[in-house]
Design a protein around this motif. Structure first.
Motif, PDB file in Angstrom:
ATOM      1  N   ASN A  23      -5.098  -9.654 -16.164  1.00 22.59           N
ATOM      2  CA  ASN A  23      -4.412 -10.545 -17.093  1.00 22.59           C
ATOM      3  C   ASN A  23      -5.263 -10.897 -18.314  1.00 22.59           C
ATOM      4  N   ARG A  94       5.995  -7.457 -18.810  1.00 24.70           N
ATOM      5  CA  ARG A  94       6.228  -8.653 -19.621  1.00 24.70           C
ATOM      6  C   ARG A  94       5.082  -8.930 -20.604  1.00 24.70           C
ATOM      7  N   ARG A 123      11.889 -15.861 -16.748  1.00 25.49           N
ATOM      8  CA  ARG A 123      10.777 -15.612 -17.664  1.00 25.49           C
ATOM      9  C   ARG A 123      11.202 -15.470 -19.130  1.00 25.49           C
ATOM     10  N   PRO A 124      11.728 -16.528 -19.713  1.00 20.75           N
ATOM     11  CA  PRO A 124      12.138 -16.472 -21.112  1.00 20.75           C
ATOM     12  C   PRO A 124      10.945 -16.508 -22.075  1.00 20.75           C
ATOM     13  N   MET A 125      11.256 -16.499 -23.382  1.00 14.31           N
ATOM     14  CA  MET A 125      10.204 -16.464 -24.413  1.00 14.31           C
ATOM     15  C   MET A 125      10.263 -17.689 -25.320  1.00 14.31           C
ATOM     16  N   ASP A 126      11.066 -18.699 -24.922  1.00 16.38           N
ATOM     17  CA  ASP A 126      11.306 -19.823 -25.832  1.00 16.38           C
ATOM     18  C   ASP A 126      10.027 -20.552 -26.258  1.00 16.38           C
ATOM     19  N   LEU A 127       9.062 -20.657 -25.342  1.00 15.76           N
ATOM     20  CA  LEU A 127       7.842 -21.406 -25.671  1.00 15.76           C
ATOM     21  C   LEU A 127       6.984 -20.635 -26.695  1.00 15.76           C
ATOM     22  N   SER A 165       2.449 -22.764 -20.804  1.00 15.71           N
ATOM     23  CA  SER A 165       2.634 -21.325 -20.553  1.00 15.71           C
ATOM     24  C   SER A 165       1.367 -20.562 -20.939  1.00 15.71           C
ATOM     25  N   VAL A 166       0.973 -19.663 -20.060  1.00 13.72           N
ATOM     26  CA  VAL A 166      -0.226 -18.859 -20.317  1.00 13.72           C
ATOM     27  C   VAL A 166       0.006 -17.935 -21.510  1.00 13.72           C
ATOM     28  N   GLY A 167       1.086 -17.142 -21.435  1.00 14.99           N
ATOM     29  CA  GLY A 167       1.345 -16.156 -22.482  1.00 14.99           C
ATOM     30  C   GLY A 167       1.599 -16.824 -23.832  1.00 14.99           C
ATOM     31  N   ASP A 308      -0.106 -16.668  -8.493  1.00 17.65           N
ATOM     32  CA  ASP A 308      -0.393 -15.254  -8.206  1.00 17.65           C
ATOM     33  C   ASP A 308      -1.129 -15.058  -6.881  1.00 17.65           C
ATOM     34  N   ILE A 330       5.934 -22.577 -10.191  1.00 12.99           N
ATOM     35  CA  ILE A 330       5.822 -21.872 -11.476  1.00 12.99           C
ATOM     36  C   ILE A 330       6.993 -20.923 -11.692  1.00 12.99           C
TER      37      ILE A 330
END
Ligand code: UD1
Length: 422
Positions: A23, A94, A123-127, A165-167, A308, A330
């Motif tokens: 990661n 992702r 797992r959206p992308m809004d953030l 969020s990490v990503g 994880d 999570i």
């Protein structure tokens, strides 16, 4: 499709080397897009996800060479030729979405397909989008792609994320390195992979403070330069292999492991009766007297118990004395390993985001199916502790995140082999 055959054969002992973090590497690789100069990563893990990111970067015009048997990645984004991350690559993983922030910052535009990856939730992308919009980007969703523009450049801003969020933290931090002015990111994720990313960005000339805390401050600079960076050890691979002696008995030294990477996980293992000591080379983990005791687990952002490692911990709890409650906070759909473990004789009841596991004296080998990356390795752990043979199919999930898993486990005495499909 290949499968893995595991035959439980008692306590395991020896050493397992821990690779660089998947990661971390997956966020460090897109950082090459931020600079015209070369970026070299050492201690890269040899995984199919790294190959997917390599293909994605190459499709954008970056050069990526894999050297020293894949442990060194030499990258250059001097001449980018595209700003579109195509669905065909992004759907496989992702983490492909991590090219969004860097491309936007360097090129002023980016078109990125909405991602795929493990089937463990929406797992959206809004953030990500909200953070980049706060920096002045205009983003719209068209035909399954995010179209992002900041032709006049990004501008620093104060932004508080609704969830750490990490990503999204990684995308926003990378984008902010080249924005005009100062960005303050509040409620940022604190994972060690983010600290590793910031250390690398700093070597590239970025001005960042506060990584590892929930407020990260980034002072934008005009350009970033080249650097060489060693990828941090994989705390999830480390935690997974710490469970080998915990579930089978024996004593295993994890080379390159550090307790600070897995503090909350290690304290749960200790509470369950597993002994962990730091050595000059890493961490030594052993269980010598009887089965472990059940413990309860709640997954949380770092420094909490990592999602994880939830599937792998569940495998251990299947063999523990007592009843354990595992709560997944999570991801909403991350108990797909439970029915597979039940096929091996485990007693598990799932209600929404909570699993109640009643330990049994002995798991039994069975044919099982990997459903996602961490689920697949939890089934291997269960197979190592089970009586008889366990065949884990769909091991392409495993290849995404665990390098040389068969060789590493054989190295501590496990009976495990990969069966090639005809
Ligand atoms: C990263 C890790 C993954 C790990 C996860 C949580 C990588 C490549 N992957 O994934 O292995 O399981 O952190 O530790 O580093 N969310 C939203 N909106 C968003 C972004 C996320 O609602 O815009 C939700 C997700 O659906 C999920 C939760 O937030 O429920 C956590 O996601 P996030 O921290 O972003 O995980 P990833 O970066 O995708």
């Amino acid at each position: 499709m290949d499968s893995i055959l595991v035959t439980g054969n008692g306590p395991l002992s020896g050493q397992i080397p821990i690779a660089g973090a998947k990661n971390a590497c997956l966020t460090l690789m897109p950082a090459t897009l931020l600079s015209e100069d070369p970026l070299t990563l050492t201690n890269a893990p040899r995984l199919s996800d790294i190959k997917t990111m390599t293909q994605l970067l190459q499709s954008l015009g970056a050069e990526v060479s894999s050297l020293q048997d894949g442990q060194v990645l030499a990258m250059s984004s001097h001449d980018l030729t595209s700003h579109t991350a195509d669905y065909d690559i992004v759907r496989k993983m992702r983490a492909s979405n991590l090219v969004l922030g860097p491309m936007l910052a360097r090129l002023g535009q980016a078109v990125v397909s909405l991602p795929g990856g493990c089937a463990i939730g929406a797992r959206p992308m809004d953030l990500h989008v909200e953070g980049l919009e706060a920096l002045g980007a205009e983003i719209e969703l068209k035909d399954g792609y995010l179209h992002a523009k900041a032709l006049g450049g990004l501008k620093g801003a104060v932004h508080e994320m609704r969830f750490a969020s990490v990503g999204a933290t990684e995308n926003i931090v990378m984008a902010a390195t080249l924005a005009k002015g100062t960005t303050v990111l509040k409620n940022a994720a604190r994972e060690p992979e983010i600290v590793d990313l910031v250390n690398c960005l700093r070597k590239m000339g970025a001005q960042i403070a506060g990584e590892g805390t929930s407020t990260i401050e980034i002072q934008g600079v005009d350009r970033l330069h080249g650097a060489t960076h060693q990828v941090v050890s994989d705390r999830i691979e480390l935690g997974t292999y710490m469970l080998v002696p915990a579930i089978c008995g024996g004593e295993v030294e994890l080379l390159g492991g550090r307790k600070s990477l897995v503090e909350s996980f290690a304290s749960k293992l200790e509470e369950a009766g597993v002994s962990i000591t730091e050595t000059a080379k890493g961490l030594k983990v052993s269980r010598k007297n009887g089965p472990v005791t059940s413990v309860d687990v709640i997954t949380e952002p770092f420094p909490g118990f990592p999602t994880d490692l939830q599937a792998q911990m569940m495998a251990l709890m299947c063999t523990a004395q007592g009843v354990s409650v595992l709560e997944e906070r999570i991801f909403e759909n991350r108990f797909m390993h439970a029915p597979e473990l039940v096929r091996m004789g485990a007693q598990i009841e799932v209600h929404g985001g909570t699993a109640k596991v009643t330990g049994v004296d002995q798991l039994k080998g069975a044919p099982v199916m990997a459903t996602d990356l961490r689920a697949s390795v939890s089934l291997i752990l269960a197979g190592l502790a089970a009586e008889g043979e366990t065949t884990v199919s769909r091991v392409y999930h495993l290849d995404r995140g665990y390098e040389h898993v068969v060789g590493k486990l054989e190295g501590v005495g496990a009976k495990i082999e990969r069966i090639k499909s005809q």
